[in-house]
Motif scaffolding. Structure first.
Motif: not given
Length: 292
Positions: A274-292
């Motif tokens: 979440q920190s890495l995504l929010r550092s480039v203003n991707l807050d809206n997907v920072a908590t989205a599930p991550l799948v293979k």
């Protein structure tokens, strides 16, 4: 003669007195010194630890738990003169309306001086660096398998020729997915490539403009200073933070995604993601599930 004898006796007496005073002073100093040393070295008992080692341990702990934050690299200033798109537009090609648009997980810089631009949150300089010959591209995809939709990823060189193009499976639920290059496609150092992810929800209407995202990627070599820092970092999460600090976006994100996928219940990895995504203003997907 008697007067001379008296003078000599007086002089002798004075010398004796001075000598005795000197001896007395020396003796008093020797006797008093041990007590002063004891008083100076004696310290009260305490349960507190020395301050310096404690600060060192705190500093080490802070380095180990620091969250990755992306920093734009100083060079190159821009990989391509062509604008990119980080988020797809609302509803096109008969695709259903979604709460969060199709989104490429990549930094975006708004272009300055473009007053006509209406969608500043998604259009601008969309680019990232990698050291990998075959990097992985990451996208938040809101469209799922149950739709009559198709997705296609493509990679082009600077002349517009396709390096790689293939259909991409849509996820079961809206989530973040990764697209890796196969063995027959690779990036060369110093060259800029253009990538696209296009989604069509009506396969019968090929002529319609799909929902899409696009941007640039360039493969670079690390300088000796960064390589030394990476070699000295024993913890993979430290390496991720170093890549982010040096502006090597794709390596940082992919390393973190692989760790996170291997340990999906790790709260520290979730916080780093979440920190890495929010550092480039991707807050809206920072908590989205991550799948293979």
């Amino acid at each position: 003669m008697l007067m001379v004898a008296k003078i000599k006796n007086r002089t002798y007496f004075v010398k004796i007195m001075n000598w005795m005073l000197t001896i007395a002073l020396i003796l008093s100093t020797v006797i008093d010194y041990p007590s002063k040393v004891t008083a100076q070295t004696k310290q009260p008992a305490t349960s507190e630890q020395p301050a310096q080692p404690s600060r060192d341990r705190t500093s080490l702990q802070q380095r180990r738990t620091s969250r990755p934050v992306f920093v734009w690299p100083k060079t190159p200033k821009r990989l391509s003169p062509v604008s990119g798109r980080r988020a797809g537009m609302g509803s096109r090609d008969n695709c259903p309306t979604v709460a969060t648009a199709l989104t490429a997980l990549i930094p975006l810089r708004e272009e300055q001086g473009d007053s006509k631009q209406t969608d500043k949150s998604s259009v601008g300089i969309v680019e990232g660096l990698t050291t990998s010959e075959r990097p992985t591209f990451w996208f938040y995809v809101p469209y799922t398998k149950d739709l009559k939709a198709s997705a296609e990823f493509s990679l082009q060189d600077s002349t517009g020729n396709d390096i790689y193009k293939d259909a991409i499976s849509l996820p079961t639920n809206p989530s973040v997915i990764g697209v890796s290059l196969p063995s027959n496609a690779s990036l060369q150092v110093g060259k800029t490539y253009r990538w696209y992810l296009k989604v069509r929800c009506d396969r019968q209407q090929i002529a319609r403009v799909p929902i899409y995202v696009e941007g640039d990627i360039q493969r670079v070599n690390l300088d000796s200073g960064v390589m030394q820092k990476l070699q000295a970092a024993a913890d993979p999460q430290q390496k991720i933070a170093i890549y982010a600090e040096e502006g090597i976006w794709f390596d940082s994100l992919t390393m973190l995604a692989q760790l996170y996928l291997s340990n999906p219940k790790d709260a520290s990895l979730a916080a780093n993601w979440q920190s890495l995504l929010r550092s480039v203003n991707l807050d809206n997907v920072a908590t989205a599930p991550l799948v293979k």
